[in-house]
Motif scaffolding. Structure first.
Motif, PDB file in Angstrom:
ATOM      1  N   VAL A  93       0.877  -1.171   0.000  1.00  0.00           N
ATOM      2  CA  VAL A  93       0.000   0.000   0.000  1.00  0.00           C
ATOM      3  C   VAL A  93       0.911   1.217   0.000  1.00  0.00           C
ATOM      4  O   VAL A  93       1.703   1.408   0.930  1.00  0.00           O
ATOM      5  CB  VAL A  93      -0.913   0.030   1.247  1.00  0.00           C
ATOM      6  N   THR A  94       0.824   2.017  -1.037  1.00  0.00           N
ATOM      7  CA  THR A  94       1.595   3.250  -1.132  1.00  0.00           C
ATOM      8  C   THR A  94       0.613   4.406  -1.038  1.00  0.00           C
ATOM      9  O   THR A  94      -0.349   4.468  -1.805  1.00  0.00           O
ATOM     10  CB  THR A  94       2.373   3.319  -2.461  1.00  0.00           C
TER      11      THR A  94
ATOM     12  N   GLY B 209      -0.062 -13.921   4.825  1.00  0.00           N
ATOM     13  CA  GLY B 209       0.253 -12.777   3.983  1.00  0.00           C
ATOM     14  C   GLY B 209       0.984 -11.685   4.743  1.00  0.00           C
ATOM     15  O   GLY B 209       1.061 -11.704   5.969  1.00  0.00           O
ATOM     16  N   TYR B 210       1.506 -10.774   3.952  1.00  0.00           N
ATOM     17  CA  TYR B 210       2.168  -9.576   4.497  1.00  0.00           C
ATOM     18  C   TYR B 210       1.629  -8.354   3.762  1.00  0.00           C
ATOM     19  O   TYR B 210       1.357  -8.406   2.562  1.00  0.00           O
ATOM     20  CB  TYR B 210       3.684  -9.602   4.276  1.00  0.00           C
ATOM     21  N   ILE B 211       1.531  -7.253   4.499  1.00  0.00           N
ATOM     22  CA  ILE B 211       1.191  -5.959   3.906  1.00  0.00           C
ATOM     23  C   ILE B 211       2.341  -5.004   4.228  1.00  0.00           C
ATOM     24  O   ILE B 211       2.736  -4.866   5.389  1.00  0.00           O
ATOM     25  CB  ILE B 211      -0.117  -5.382   4.467  1.00  0.00           C
ATOM     26  N   THR B 212       2.864  -4.365   3.201  1.00  0.00           N
ATOM     27  CA  THR B 212       3.886  -3.342   3.373  1.00  0.00           C
ATOM     28  C   THR B 212       3.237  -1.984   3.146  1.00  0.00           C
ATOM     29  O   THR B 212       2.614  -1.768   2.100  1.00  0.00           O
ATOM     30  CB  THR B 212       5.041  -3.543   2.366  1.00  0.00           C
ATOM     31  N   PHE B 213       3.360  -1.089   4.108  1.00  0.00           N
ATOM     32  CA  PHE B 213       2.816   0.261   4.006  1.00  0.00           C
ATOM     33  C   PHE B 213       3.957   1.225   3.702  1.00  0.00           C
ATOM     34  O   PHE B 213       4.939   1.275   4.454  1.00  0.00           O
ATOM     35  CB  PHE B 213       2.135   0.666   5.320  1.00  0.00           C
TER      36      PHE B 213
ATOM     37  N   ALA C   8      -0.597   3.727  14.152  1.00  0.00           N
ATOM     38  CA  ALA C   8      -1.946   3.480  14.672  1.00  0.00           C
ATOM     39  C   ALA C   8      -2.933   3.191  13.546  1.00  0.00           C
ATOM     40  O   ALA C   8      -3.736   2.255  13.636  1.00  0.00           O
ATOM     41  CB  ALA C   8      -2.410   4.682  15.490  1.00  0.00           C
ATOM     42  N   LEU C   9      -2.891   3.983  12.481  1.00  0.00           N
ATOM     43  CA  LEU C   9      -3.797   3.754  11.363  1.00  0.00           C
ATOM     44  C   LEU C   9      -3.486   2.445  10.645  1.00  0.00           C
ATOM     45  O   LEU C   9      -4.397   1.710  10.254  1.00  0.00           O
ATOM     46  CB  LEU C   9      -3.733   4.926  10.376  1.00  0.00           C
ATOM     47  N   ASN C  10      -2.207   2.146  10.467  1.00  0.00           N
ATOM     48  CA  ASN C  10      -1.820   0.927   9.760  1.00  0.00           C
ATOM     49  C   ASN C  10      -2.351  -0.322  10.451  1.00  0.00           C
ATOM     50  O   ASN C  10      -2.693  -1.310   9.798  1.00  0.00           O
ATOM     51  CB  ASN C  10      -0.303   0.842   9.608  1.00  0.00           C
TER      52      ASN C  10
ATOM     53  N   TYR D 181      -5.876  -0.599   9.281  1.00  0.00           N
ATOM     54  CA  TYR D 181      -5.890  -0.964   7.862  1.00  0.00           C
ATOM     55  C   TYR D 181      -5.548  -2.448   7.704  1.00  0.00           C
ATOM     56  O   TYR D 181      -6.170  -3.165   6.914  1.00  0.00           O
ATOM     57  CB  TYR D 181      -4.867  -0.148   7.074  1.00  0.00           C
ATOM     58  N   SER D 182      -4.536  -2.893   8.438  1.00  0.00           N
ATOM     59  CA  SER D 182      -4.098  -4.279   8.344  1.00  0.00           C
ATOM     60  C   SER D 182      -5.253  -5.218   8.676  1.00  0.00           C
ATOM     61  O   SER D 182      -5.531  -6.174   7.948  1.00  0.00           O
ATOM     62  CB  SER D 182      -2.907  -4.516   9.280  1.00  0.00           C
ATOM     63  N   LYS D 183      -5.934  -4.962   9.777  1.00  0.00           N
ATOM     64  CA  LYS D 183      -7.062  -5.811  10.159  1.00  0.00           C
ATOM     65  C   LYS D 183      -8.130  -5.823   9.071  1.00  0.00           C
ATOM     66  O   LYS D 183      -8.629  -6.883   8.690  1.00  0.00           O
ATOM     67  CB  LYS D 183      -7.663  -5.361  11.481  1.00  0.00           C
ATOM     68  N   ALA D 184      -8.478  -4.656   8.569  1.00  0.00           N
ATOM     69  CA  ALA D 184      -9.522  -4.576   7.549  1.00  0.00           C
ATOM     70  C   ALA D 184      -9.140  -5.350   6.287  1.00  0.00           C
ATOM     71  O   ALA D 184      -9.951  -6.110   5.742  1.00  0.00           O
ATOM     72  CB  ALA D 184      -9.804  -3.108   7.206  1.00  0.00           C
TER      73      ALA D 184
END
Length: 119
Positions: free
Chosen positions: A61-62, A94-98, A70-72, A75-78
Motif C-alpha cells: 500500500v503506497t 500474507g504480508y502488507i507493506t505500508f 496506529a492507522l496501519n 488498515y491491516s485488520k480490515a
C-alpha cells in the motif's frame, strides 16, 4: 493517491469485478475518494508462504499522509479480514507493506505532489 498492489496465488476467473469491489473497499478503508485509488492484481501460482502453496498474498500500500502506526494497525485488520472473506486467505498467510514515499518522491501530472501540494 493510494495505490494497492496485490500479489496472490489465488486465481480469479475474471479479476475485474473483484478489482472494482476492492477499489471501493480500499477507498472506504483508507478514507480517500475512490477517484484517487489505484489497485492491481497479480496472480502468481508460484507464490509460497510458510513453505506451502496454500492461499497467500503479499500487498504493498503506497499512500501519502495517512500511513501511521496506529492507522496501519486498523488498515491491516480490515485488509486481512477482506482477503479472508473474498479470497479465502487465512490471516496468517500474507504480508502488507505500508509505504509513504513523501510528496516530493511521487510523480503526478508531469510534476510531483511536492510541487502540487507543497512539501
Amino acid at each position: 493517491m493510494p495505490s494497492l498492489e496485490l500479489k496472490t496465488n489465488v486465481p480469479l476467473a475474471d479479476p475485474k469485478p473483484f478489482l472494482l469491489e476492492f477499489s471501493k473497499f480500499a477507498a472506504a478503508t483508507l478514507g480517500k475518494p475512490e477517484l484517487y485509488i489505484s489497485v492491481s492484481y497479480h496472480y502468481n501460482e508460484n507464490l509460497t508462504f510458510h513453505g506451502s502453496f496454500e492461499p497467500a498474498f503479499l500487498m504493498t500500500v503506497t499512500s501519502l499522509d495517512n500511513l501511521t502506526p496506529a492507522l496501519n494497525e486498523g488498515y491491516s485488520k480490515a485488509f486481512f479480514d477482506y482477503f479472508e472473506s473474498k479470497l479465502g486467505i487465512a490471516n496468517d498467510r500474507g504480508y502488507i507493506t505500508f509505504l509513504d514515499p513523501g510528496r516530493v518522491n511521487l510523480g503526478y501530472k508531469a510534476t510531483t505532489f511536492g510541487t502540487i501540494f507543497g512539501k
